[in-house]
Write a protein that holds these residues in place. Structure first.
Motif, PDB file in Angstrom:
ATOM      1  N   MET A   1       0.854  -1.185   0.000  1.00  0.00           N
ATOM      2  CA  MET A   1       0.000   0.000   0.000  1.00  0.00           C
ATOM      3  C   MET A   1       0.893   1.240   0.000  1.00  0.00           C
ATOM      4  SD  MET A   1      -3.219   0.919  -0.014  1.00  0.00           S
ATOM      5  CE  MET A   1      -4.399  -0.139   0.774  1.00  0.00           C
ATOM      6  N   LEU A   2       0.621   2.149  -0.919  1.00  0.00           N
ATOM      7  CA  LEU A   2       1.346   3.420  -1.018  1.00  0.00           C
ATOM      8  C   LEU A   2       0.576   4.490  -0.254  1.00  0.00           C
ATOM      9  CD1 LEU A   2       2.035   3.304  -4.868  1.00  0.00           C
ATOM     10  CD2 LEU A   2       3.649   2.729  -3.025  1.00  0.00           C
ATOM     11  N   CYS A   3       1.284   5.371   0.408  1.00  0.00           N
ATOM     12  CA  CYS A   3       0.651   6.461   1.157  1.00  0.00           C
ATOM     13  C   CYS A   3       1.031   7.797   0.535  1.00  0.00           C
ATOM     14  CB  CYS A   3       1.085   6.441   2.614  1.00  0.00           C
ATOM     15  SG  CYS A   3       0.474   5.002   3.498  1.00  0.00           S
ATOM     16  N   GLY A   4       0.041   8.696   0.433  1.00  0.00           N
ATOM     17  CA  GLY A   4       0.266  10.017  -0.139  1.00  0.00           C
ATOM     18  C   GLY A   4       0.833  10.989   0.881  1.00  0.00           C
ATOM     19  N   PHE A   5       0.698  12.262   0.587  1.00  0.00           N
ATOM     20  CA  PHE A   5       1.276  13.337   1.384  1.00  0.00           C
ATOM     21  C   PHE A   5       0.192  14.083   2.147  1.00  0.00           C
ATOM     22  CE2 PHE A   5       4.082  13.613  -2.596  1.00  0.00           C
ATOM     23  CZ  PHE A   5       4.918  12.601  -2.148  1.00  0.00           C
ATOM     24  N   PRO A   6       0.581  14.792   3.213  1.00  0.00           N
ATOM     25  CA  PRO A   6      -0.389  15.647   3.904  1.00  0.00           C
ATOM     26  C   PRO A   6      -0.728  16.854   3.025  1.00  0.00           C
ATOM     27  CG  PRO A   6       1.793  15.939   4.842  1.00  0.00           C
ATOM     28  CD  PRO A   6       1.901  14.821   3.840  1.00  0.00           C
ATOM     29  N   PRO A   7      -1.836  17.515   3.329  1.00  0.00           N
ATOM     30  CA  PRO A   7      -2.187  18.698   2.544  1.00  0.00           C
ATOM     31  C   PRO A   7      -1.195  19.828   2.760  1.00  0.00           C
ATOM     32  CG  PRO A   7      -3.650  18.496   4.425  1.00  0.00           C
ATOM     33  CD  PRO A   7      -2.793  17.255   4.404  1.00  0.00           C
ATOM     34  N   ALA A   8      -0.896  20.551   1.698  1.00  0.00           N
ATOM     35  CA  ALA A   8      -0.077  21.767   1.782  1.00  0.00           C
ATOM     36  C   ALA A   8      -1.067  22.925   1.770  1.00  0.00           C
ATOM     37  CB  ALA A   8       0.896  21.852   0.618  1.00  0.00           C
ATOM     38  N   VAL A   9      -1.549  23.292   2.945  1.00  0.00           N
ATOM     39  CA  VAL A   9      -2.547  24.356   3.102  1.00  0.00           C
ATOM     40  C   VAL A   9      -2.188  25.204   4.313  1.00  0.00           C
ATOM     41  CG1 VAL A   9      -4.441  23.042   2.034  1.00  0.00           C
ATOM     42  CG2 VAL A   9      -4.087  22.923   4.503  1.00  0.00           C
ATOM     43  N   SER A  10      -2.830  26.359   4.404  1.00  0.00           N
ATOM     44  CA  SER A  10      -2.678  27.228   5.571  1.00  0.00           C
ATOM     45  C   SER A  10      -4.054  27.771   5.938  1.00  0.00           C
ATOM     46  CB  SER A  10      -1.716  28.371   5.269  1.00  0.00           C
ATOM     47  OG  SER A  10      -2.339  29.322   4.418  1.00  0.00           O
ATOM     48  N   ALA A  11      -4.107  28.528   6.996  1.00  0.00           N
ATOM     49  CA  ALA A  11      -5.367  29.134   7.417  1.00  0.00           C
ATOM     50  C   ALA A  11      -5.901  30.111   6.368  1.00  0.00           C
ATOM     51  CB  ALA A  11      -5.190  29.839   8.755  1.00  0.00           C
ATOM     52  N   ASP A  12      -5.024  30.618   5.486  1.00  0.00           N
ATOM     53  CA  ASP A  12      -5.434  31.571   4.451  1.00  0.00           C
ATOM     54  C   ASP A  12      -5.718  30.929   3.093  1.00  0.00           C
ATOM     55  OD1 ASP A  12      -5.276  33.805   6.145  1.00  0.00           O
ATOM     56  OD2 ASP A  12      -3.111  33.943   5.833  1.00  0.00           O
ATOM     57  N   THR A  13      -5.638  29.623   3.005  1.00  0.00           N
ATOM     58  CA  THR A  13      -5.892  28.947   1.727  1.00  0.00           C
ATOM     59  C   THR A  13      -7.357  29.100   1.335  1.00  0.00           C
ATOM     60  OG1 THR A  13      -4.132  27.334   2.139  1.00  0.00           O
ATOM     61  CG2 THR A  13      -5.819  26.716   0.520  1.00  0.00           C
ATOM     62  N   HIS A  14      -7.574  29.656   0.153  1.00  0.00           N
ATOM     63  CA  HIS A  14      -8.938  29.820  -0.366  1.00  0.00           C
ATOM     64  C   HIS A  14      -9.195  28.901  -1.560  1.00  0.00           C
ATOM     65  CE1 HIS A  14      -7.187  32.239  -3.593  1.00  0.00           C
ATOM     66  NE2 HIS A  14      -6.600  32.986  -2.658  1.00  0.00           N
ATOM     67  N   THR A  15      -8.128  28.435  -2.201  1.00  0.00           N
ATOM     68  CA  THR A  15      -8.241  27.575  -3.378  1.00  0.00           C
ATOM     69  C   THR A  15      -7.318  26.376  -3.190  1.00  0.00           C
ATOM     70  OG1 THR A  15      -8.686  29.493  -4.782  1.00  0.00           O
ATOM     71  CG2 THR A  15      -7.974  27.483  -5.891  1.00  0.00           C
ATOM     72  N   LEU A  16      -7.835  25.193  -3.503  1.00  0.00           N
ATOM     73  CA  LEU A  16      -7.059  23.965  -3.359  1.00  0.00           C
ATOM     74  C   LEU A  16      -7.005  23.261  -4.704  1.00  0.00           C
ATOM     75  CD1 LEU A  16      -5.694  21.941  -1.357  1.00  0.00           C
ATOM     76  CD2 LEU A  16      -7.949  20.894  -1.101  1.00  0.00           C
ATOM     77  N   VAL A  17      -5.797  22.842  -5.100  1.00  0.00           N
ATOM     78  CA  VAL A  17      -5.639  22.040  -6.317  1.00  0.00           C
ATOM     79  C   VAL A  17      -5.419  20.597  -5.872  1.00  0.00           C
ATOM     80  CG1 VAL A  17      -4.340  21.662  -8.435  1.00  0.00           C
ATOM     81  CG2 VAL A  17      -4.620  23.991  -7.558  1.00  0.00           C
ATOM     82  N   LEU A  18      -6.325  19.727  -6.324  1.00  0.00           N
ATOM     83  CA  LEU A  18      -6.262  18.316  -5.960  1.00  0.00           C
ATOM     84  C   LEU A  18      -5.836  17.471  -7.147  1.00  0.00           C
ATOM     85  CD1 LEU A  18      -9.601  17.730  -3.993  1.00  0.00           C
ATOM     86  CD2 LEU A  18      -7.287  17.776  -3.048  1.00  0.00           C
ATOM     87  N   GLY A  19      -4.797  16.678  -6.955  1.00  0.00           N
ATOM     88  CA  GLY A  19      -4.436  15.654  -7.919  1.00  0.00           C
ATOM     89  C   GLY A  19      -5.099  14.360  -7.512  1.00  0.00           C
ATOM     90  N   SER A  20      -4.790  13.285  -8.207  1.00  0.00           N
ATOM     91  CA  SER A  20      -5.355  11.993  -7.832  1.00  0.00           C
ATOM     92  C   SER A  20      -4.504  11.346  -6.746  1.00  0.00           C
ATOM     93  CB  SER A  20      -5.481  11.085  -9.053  1.00  0.00           C
ATOM     94  OG  SER A  20      -4.231  10.993  -9.722  1.00  0.00           O
ATOM     95  N   PHE A  21      -3.222  11.075  -7.063  1.00  0.00           N
ATOM     96  CA  PHE A  21      -2.296  10.451  -6.129  1.00  0.00           C
ATOM     97  C   PHE A  21      -0.890  10.664  -6.672  1.00  0.00           C
ATOM     98  CE2 PHE A  21       0.005   6.953  -4.107  1.00  0.00           C
ATOM     99  CZ  PHE A  21      -0.419   7.092  -2.795  1.00  0.00           C
ATOM    100  N   PRO A  22       0.114  10.869  -5.805  1.00  0.00           N
ATOM    101  CA  PRO A  22       1.468  11.127  -6.302  1.00  0.00           C
ATOM    102  C   PRO A  22       2.008   9.984  -7.163  1.00  0.00           C
ATOM    103  CG  PRO A  22       1.320  11.594  -3.947  1.00  0.00           C
ATOM    104  CD  PRO A  22       0.045  10.907  -4.338  1.00  0.00           C
TER     105      PRO A  22
ATOM    106  N   GLU B   1      -2.990   1.076  -3.933  1.00  0.00           N
ATOM    107  CA  GLU B   1      -2.026   0.159  -4.529  1.00  0.00           C
ATOM    108  C   GLU B   1      -1.917   0.544  -5.991  1.00  0.00           C
ATOM    109  OE1 GLU B   1      -3.500  -3.781  -3.826  1.00  0.00           O
ATOM    110  OE2 GLU B   1      -3.158  -3.643  -1.664  1.00  0.00           O
ATOM    111  N   ARG B   2      -0.687   0.545  -6.528  1.00  0.00           N
ATOM    112  CA  ARG B   2      -0.518   0.923  -7.930  1.00  0.00           C
ATOM    113  C   ARG B   2       0.864   0.482  -8.396  1.00  0.00           C
ATOM    114  NH1 ARG B   2      -0.220   6.943  -8.572  1.00  0.00           N
ATOM    115  NH2 ARG B   2       1.874   6.500  -7.909  1.00  0.00           N
ATOM    116  N   GLU B   3       0.910  -0.085  -9.578  1.00  0.00           N
ATOM    117  CA  GLU B   3       2.166  -0.364 -10.273  1.00  0.00           C
ATOM    118  C   GLU B   3       2.402   0.791 -11.230  1.00  0.00           C
ATOM    119  OE1 GLU B   3       4.493  -2.912 -10.288  1.00  0.00           O
ATOM    120  OE2 GLU B   3       3.525  -3.716  -8.490  1.00  0.00           O
ATOM    121  N   GLY B   4       3.548   1.443 -11.152  1.00  0.00           N
ATOM    122  CA  GLY B   4       3.828   2.571 -12.028  1.00  0.00           C
ATOM    123  C   GLY B   4       3.167   3.836 -11.525  1.00  0.00           C
ATOM    124  N   SER B   5       2.949   4.786 -12.444  1.00  0.00           N
ATOM    125  CA  SER B   5       2.416   6.092 -12.055  1.00  0.00           C
ATOM    126  C   SER B   5       1.059   6.427 -12.666  1.00  0.00           C
ATOM    127  CB  SER B   5       3.414   7.191 -12.455  1.00  0.00           C
ATOM    128  OG  SER B   5       4.583   7.099 -11.680  1.00  0.00           O
TER     129      SER B   5
END
Length: 157
Positions: free
Chosen positions: A1-22, A79-83
């Motif tokens: 099982m692969l684990c992603g990253f924590p969110p890169a946000v702050s209290a002033d974040t108004h817009t979030l860009v979401l990918g699927s998984f690293p 779970e994922r083989e490759g990217s």
């Protein structure tokens, strides 16, 4: 099982860009969008008129946060083989309910590609404005950089 990253946000974040998984390069570097051919940093740099590509990773994140933009993924683990997104199996979504505590000003969620964009209806139901963008991945060669950039500029609207 692969684990992603924590969110890169702050209290002033108004817009979030979401990918699927690293992807593999990002997981190896423990950095969002670390693959050198991924256009994420180049696109956002052009949108924000910031030299993001030229900066060290943590300075890139700092510049995004200065503009009120955060980065995260829709999936916490898989779970994922490759990217490739099509190879994702046994996925666990991130805990978006907890995000409000970290980013109380968040109002807009942008999805980097169609795979991440499948979550747009769920996020919209939670009260956020949503925008599905063309993927910045090197696997998405259907649009030129300039065509993608025209659509990515909507992040600021």
């Amino acid at each position: 099982m692969l684990c992603g990253f924590p969110p890169a946000v702050s209290a002033d974040t108004h817009t979030l860009v979401l990918g699927s998984f690293p992807g593999e390069a990002s997981l190896a570097a423990t950095q969002y969008y670390a693959h050198p051919r991924n256009q994420f940093w180049r696109l956002l740099g052009a949108v924000l008129e910031e030299p993001l590509v030229e900066l060290p990773y943590h300075a890139r994140l700092d510049r995004l946060l200065t503009h009120g933009i955060g980065v995260w993924d829709v999936l916490a683990a898989c779970e994922r083989e490759g990217s490739l997104d099509v190879a994702i199996r046994n996925a666990t979504p991130n805990d978006f309910a907890s995000l409000r505590a970290h980013a109380p000003k968040l109002s807009k969620v942008c999805f980097n590609g169609k795979t991440a964009g499948r979550f747009a209806p769920v996020i919209a139901e939670a009260g956020y404005t949503t925008l599905v963008l063309p993927s910045s991945s090197p696997a998405n060669a259907m649009l030129s950089f300039d065509q993608k950039l025209r659509l990515w500029r909507d992040i600021l609207t």
